[in-house]
Design a protein around this motif. Structure first.
Motif, mmCIF file in Angstrom:
data_model
loop_
_atom_site.group_PDB
_atom_site.id
_atom_site.type_symbol
_atom_site.label_atom_id
_atom_site.label_comp_id
_atom_site.label_asym_id
_atom_site.label_seq_id
_atom_site.Cartn_x
_atom_site.Cartn_y
_atom_site.Cartn_z
ATOM 1 N N PHE A 33 4.430 4.965 1.718
ATOM 2 C CA PHE A 33 5.848 4.661 1.539
ATOM 3 C C PHE A 33 6.019 3.274 0.912
ATOM 4 O O PHE A 33 6.795 3.098 -0.021
ATOM 5 C CB PHE A 33 6.566 4.728 2.897
ATOM 6 N N LEU A 34 5.259 2.299 1.420
ATOM 7 C CA LEU A 34 5.321 0.937 0.861
ATOM 8 C C LEU A 34 4.774 0.907 -0.563
ATOM 9 O O LEU A 34 5.344 0.268 -1.449
ATOM 10 C CB LEU A 34 4.546 -0.038 1.746
ATOM 11 N N LEU A 47 10.837 -4.422 0.515
ATOM 12 C CA LEU A 47 9.874 -3.513 1.129
ATOM 13 C C LEU A 47 9.996 -3.547 2.645
ATOM 14 O O LEU A 47 9.991 -2.497 3.304
ATOM 15 C CB LEU A 47 8.445 -3.885 0.722
ATOM 16 N N ALA A 48 10.090 -4.738 3.211
ATOM 17 C CA ALA A 48 10.173 -4.871 4.666
ATOM 18 C C ALA A 48 11.450 -4.231 5.205
ATOM 19 O O ALA A 48 11.420 -3.541 6.235
ATOM 20 C CB ALA A 48 10.100 -6.339 5.064
ATOM 21 N N SER A 57 10.296 -0.653 12.567
ATOM 22 C CA SER A 57 9.552 -1.868 12.899
ATOM 23 C C SER A 57 9.302 -2.657 11.612
ATOM 24 O O SER A 57 9.351 -2.104 10.521
ATOM 25 C CB SER A 57 8.227 -1.538 13.588
ATOM 26 N N LEU A 58 9.025 -3.936 11.789
ATOM 27 C CA LEU A 58 8.745 -4.783 10.625
ATOM 28 C C LEU A 58 7.270 -4.665 10.244
ATOM 29 O O LEU A 58 6.406 -4.751 11.105
ATOM 30 C CB LEU A 58 9.101 -6.237 10.910
ATOM 31 N N PRO A 59 6.992 -4.502 8.958
ATOM 32 C CA PRO A 59 5.612 -4.259 8.519
ATOM 33 C C PRO A 59 4.880 -5.501 8.045
ATOM 34 O O PRO A 59 4.099 -5.439 7.097
ATOM 35 C CB PRO A 59 5.832 -3.313 7.335
ATOM 36 N N LEU A 60 5.106 -6.652 8.667
ATOM 37 C CA LEU A 60 4.576 -7.901 8.120
ATOM 38 C C LEU A 60 3.052 -7.876 8.009
ATOM 39 O O LEU A 60 2.496 -8.132 6.943
ATOM 40 C CB LEU A 60 5.043 -9.076 8.964
ATOM 41 N N LEU A 66 -2.153 -4.241 3.414
ATOM 42 C CA LEU A 66 -2.067 -3.277 2.315
ATOM 43 C C LEU A 66 -2.181 -3.956 0.962
ATOM 44 O O LEU A 66 -2.927 -3.504 0.087
ATOM 45 C CB LEU A 66 -0.753 -2.490 2.398
ATOM 46 N N ILE A 67 -1.470 -5.051 0.776
ATOM 47 C CA ILE A 67 -1.529 -5.763 -0.511
ATOM 48 C C ILE A 67 -2.944 -6.258 -0.780
ATOM 49 O O ILE A 67 -3.451 -6.147 -1.897
ATOM 50 C CB ILE A 67 -0.500 -6.907 -0.543
ATOM 51 N N GLN A 68 -3.595 -6.765 0.237
ATOM 52 C CA GLN A 68 -4.974 -7.230 0.083
ATOM 53 C C GLN A 68 -5.894 -6.070 -0.319
ATOM 54 O O GLN A 68 -6.711 -6.199 -1.241
ATOM 55 C CB GLN A 68 -5.468 -7.863 1.380
ATOM 56 N N GLN A 69 -5.745 -4.910 0.322
ATOM 57 C CA GLN A 69 -6.574 -3.748 -0.017
ATOM 58 C C GLN A 69 -6.282 -3.246 -1.429
ATOM 59 O O GLN A 69 -7.204 -2.890 -2.168
ATOM 60 C CB GLN A 69 -6.336 -2.611 0.986
#
Length: 166
Positions: A33-34, A47-48, A57-60, A66-69
């Motif tokens: 989804f993100l 996005l959050a 919930s907040l996806p911090l 995810l961004i790192q991966q």
């Protein structure tokens, strides 16, 4: 390139593929989804908020991971901010780092139980001894009596509204 998969247990996951770099990444439905929103039109706040509206919930930490991966697997391009000579040194970067660290990070509370236990064992249990509880009860009773005695007087008009008692 994206491929949808389902496990034997019925869990849904997606496989992202970058044929140029020959990299693959399997992500769950929430990360997908993100990832779908990472099209250059939405910032991290968008996005959050969208994630919160959908999943509650907040996806911090999830966003950070995810961004790192995605970066490691060459599945997104990152834009670096151009250097601004006015803000590279001095007080502004310090405040920016403080704000980023305070408002945009999740805090690790894995040891919170141990921390609160230590506080309770060192000083907190004192407030639950019979003598202190009796003192709190005595103060409460004296406060109620004072309220009943003083409330209808001219000096103390807590429940008065426009010169009328309620």
């Amino acid at each position: 390139m994206v491929r949808f998969e389902r496990t034997r247990r019925g869990d849904t996951y997606y496989i992202l593929h970058n044929p140029d770099k020959r990299s693959y990444l399997a992500i769950d439905e929430e990360n997908y989804f993100l990832w779908e929103m990472m099209n250059g039109e939405h910032n991290l706040t968008d996005l959050a908020i969208a994630y919160y509206q959908r999943f509650g919930s907040l996806p911090l930490e999830r966003l950070d991971t995810l961004i790192q991966q995605l970066e490691e697997n060459h599945l997104i391009e990152t834009r670096t901010k151009p250097a601004n000579p006015d803000t590279e040194t001095g007080f502004v970067p310090l405040l920016t780092n403080l704000a980023d660290g305070t408002y945009q990070r999740e805090f690790d509370w894995n040891q919170a139980d141990k921390w609160f236990t230590r506080i309770y064992e060192s000083i907190g249990h004192f407030f639950f001894t019979r003598a202190v509880l009796f003192g709190f009860l005595l103060i409460s009773v004296i406060g109620i009596i004072c309220f009943i005695i003083l409330e209808p007087t001219e000096e103390f008009q807590l429940l008065t509204f426009n010169e009328i008692y309620s």
